[in-house]
Design a protein around this motif. Structure first.
Motif, PDB file in Angstrom:
ATOM      1  N   ARG A 176       0.837  -1.208   0.000  1.00 49.93           N
ATOM      2  CA  ARG A 176       0.000   0.000   0.000  1.00 49.93           C
ATOM      3  C   ARG A 176       0.865   1.248   0.000  1.00 49.93           C
ATOM      4  O   ARG A 176       0.502   2.262  -0.602  1.00 49.93           O
ATOM      5  N   GLY A 180       0.838   4.250  -2.756  1.00 52.70           N
ATOM      6  CA  GLY A 180       0.774   5.669  -2.425  1.00 52.70           C
ATOM      7  C   GLY A 180       1.853   6.461  -3.155  1.00 52.70           C
ATOM      8  O   GLY A 180       1.620   7.572  -3.635  1.00 52.70           O
ATOM      9  N   ALA A 183       0.866   6.868  -6.701  1.00 53.69           N
ATOM     10  CA  ALA A 183      -0.194   7.869  -6.809  1.00 53.69           C
ATOM     11  C   ALA A 183       0.401   9.277  -6.817  1.00 53.69           C
ATOM     12  O   ALA A 183      -0.047  10.155  -7.567  1.00 53.69           O
ATOM     13  N   ALA A 190      -3.975  14.935  -6.394  1.00 57.01           N
ATOM     14  CA  ALA A 190      -4.988  13.896  -6.254  1.00 57.01           C
ATOM     15  C   ALA A 190      -4.604  12.916  -5.152  1.00 57.01           C
ATOM     16  O   ALA A 190      -5.469  12.473  -4.380  1.00 57.01           O
ATOM     17  N   ALA A 191      -3.305  12.577  -5.057  1.00 58.00           N
ATOM     18  CA  ALA A 191      -2.846  11.682  -3.995  1.00 58.00           C
ATOM     19  C   ALA A 191      -3.079  12.304  -2.630  1.00 58.00           C
ATOM     20  O   ALA A 191      -3.521  11.625  -1.687  1.00 58.00           O
ATOM     21  N   ARG A 192      -2.812  13.590  -2.509  1.00 57.58           N
ATOM     22  CA  ARG A 192      -3.026  14.281  -1.236  1.00 57.58           C
ATOM     23  C   ARG A 192      -4.510  14.306  -0.874  1.00 57.58           C
ATOM     24  O   ARG A 192      -4.874  14.178   0.300  1.00 57.58           O
ATOM     25  N   SER A 193      -5.351  14.437  -1.871  1.00 63.08           N
ATOM     26  CA  SER A 193      -6.785  14.535  -1.610  1.00 63.08           C
ATOM     27  C   SER A 193      -7.386  13.226  -1.102  1.00 63.08           C
ATOM     28  O   SER A 193      -8.440  13.246  -0.459  1.00 63.08           O
ATOM     29  N   ILE A 194      -6.731  12.099  -1.387  1.00 67.95           N
ATOM     30  CA  ILE A 194      -7.255  10.814  -0.901  1.00 67.95           C
ATOM     31  C   ILE A 194      -6.530  10.356   0.364  1.00 67.95           C
ATOM     32  O   ILE A 194      -6.672   9.200   0.777  1.00 67.95           O
ATOM     33  N   GLY A 195      -5.750  11.243   0.951  1.00 65.29           N
ATOM     34  CA  GLY A 195      -5.157  10.956   2.247  1.00 65.29           C
ATOM     35  C   GLY A 195      -3.729  10.472   2.236  1.00 65.29           C
ATOM     36  O   GLY A 195      -3.213  10.041   3.280  1.00 65.29           O
TER      37      GLY A 195
END
Length: 313
Positions: A176, A180, A183, A190-195
């Motif tokens: 995982r 990340g 991403a 976009a990666a930051r927006s999904i945590g």
């Protein structure tokens, strides 16, 4: 399907590793051949460690030689000067490179794109000049170590480091944390927006990449009878890793291996037969490979599989 293809490639790599383990005991295991293979393993390992950051996260580190050089310097000093066991010196070399990456990475990774690349390149050049001034003499193996010198332990150490780096990258890509990183490579916002912790993931990749480069530097220090310490800090090591990765395929598991084989074997063949123009010819070949195969030489397998599918249909 892609997962099975990746596992098939890893299986092929492990099979090749098993063959290489038995190479010294065969008729091909001459000192010249083992020396050539150590050179290939070193380039492939350094490229694989560089590819971990550039291929997974998308950050181009042009100062990779700094961490390769630190690993070599610390290993050599602890092993020969401080008379520590080589195992301890070897791990300390990788640890020193990782510690330097933490110190450098915390401020440097705030920079984006070309600014990060130029900053790391400046760091490597500063270290090269500093090391050249502090250690101006040639580092030679002392008499007892020279008399006990054997090529096979150097061969197995270089091969072991390469296998370890490949397995590390493979496991990271499958985790995982690796997803990340990829991403971030595709779209940081976009990666930051999904945590995804962008800075944390990038710093971890930078430190791990540098640690592995430090271990490769340790194998270089163990292999060579004599050399200048500043040699391992030269930009050539970084740019060789970059060239090899792009030739083989950036962001791929097998790309650095294929690229290293192409780079070392073709370069040596050209250098032995076309001494005056081999660099020009190799440069032309590199440009053609990048233009015709933007995905690197490993892209040939992808194109071949597509051709097989289209032929069957």
């Amino acid at each position: 399907m892609l997962r099975q293809f990746a596992d098939w490639r890893l299986g092929g790599i492990l099979l090749m590793a098993a063959i290489l383990i038995y190479l010294p005991s065969t008729s091909w295991g001459s000192e010249n051949n083992l020396t050539l293979m150590i050179s290939l393993f070193t380039v492939a390992s350094l490229a694989s460690s560089w590819n971990l950051l550039a291929g997974l996260v998308g950050q181009v580190n042009l100062g990779h030689a700094a961490f390769f050089g630190l690993g070599s310097l610390v290993t050599r000093q602890l092993w020969l000067i401080e008379e520590k066991s080589f195992s301890l010196a070897f791990l300390a070399g990788g640890g020193a490179a990782a510690l330097a990456a933490i110190v450098v990475g915390i401020p440097a990774l705030r920079l984006k794109g070309v600014y990060f690349s130029v900053g790391t390149l400046a760091l490597a050049e500063a270290l090269r000049l500093t090391v050249g001034n502090l250690f101006p003499k040639i580092s030679r193996l002392p008499g007892p170590a020279l008399r006990a010198y054997e090529i096979e332990p150097r061969y197995y150490l270089s091969l072991g480091v390469l296998i370890g780096i490949i397995l590390t990258v493979y496991l990271l890509r499958s985790s995982r944390y690796g997803l990340g990183m990829m991403a971030i490579r595709e779209d940081e916002e976009a990666a930051r927006s999904i945590g995804v912790n962008v800075f944390g993931h990038t710093l971890f990749a930078f430190v791990l990449s540098s640690f592995l480069a430090g271990l490769v530097g340790g194998t270089f220090a163990y292999f060579h009878v004599s050399y200048y310490h500043s040699l391992t800090f030269t930009p050539t090591w970084t740019f060789d890793a970059v060239l090899v990765t792009f030739i083989g395929g950036i962001g791929t598991l097998t790309g650095p291996l294929v690229g290293a084989a192409f780079f070392v074997l073709v370069r040596d063949e050209l250098a032995s037969n076309l001494v005056n123009v081999h660099l020009i010819i190799f440069g032309v070949i590199f440009i053609l490979v990048v233009l015709i195969l933007p995905g690197g030489l490993v892209d040939l397998s992808t194109r071949f599989s597509r051709w097989i599918r289209s032929f069957r249909s």
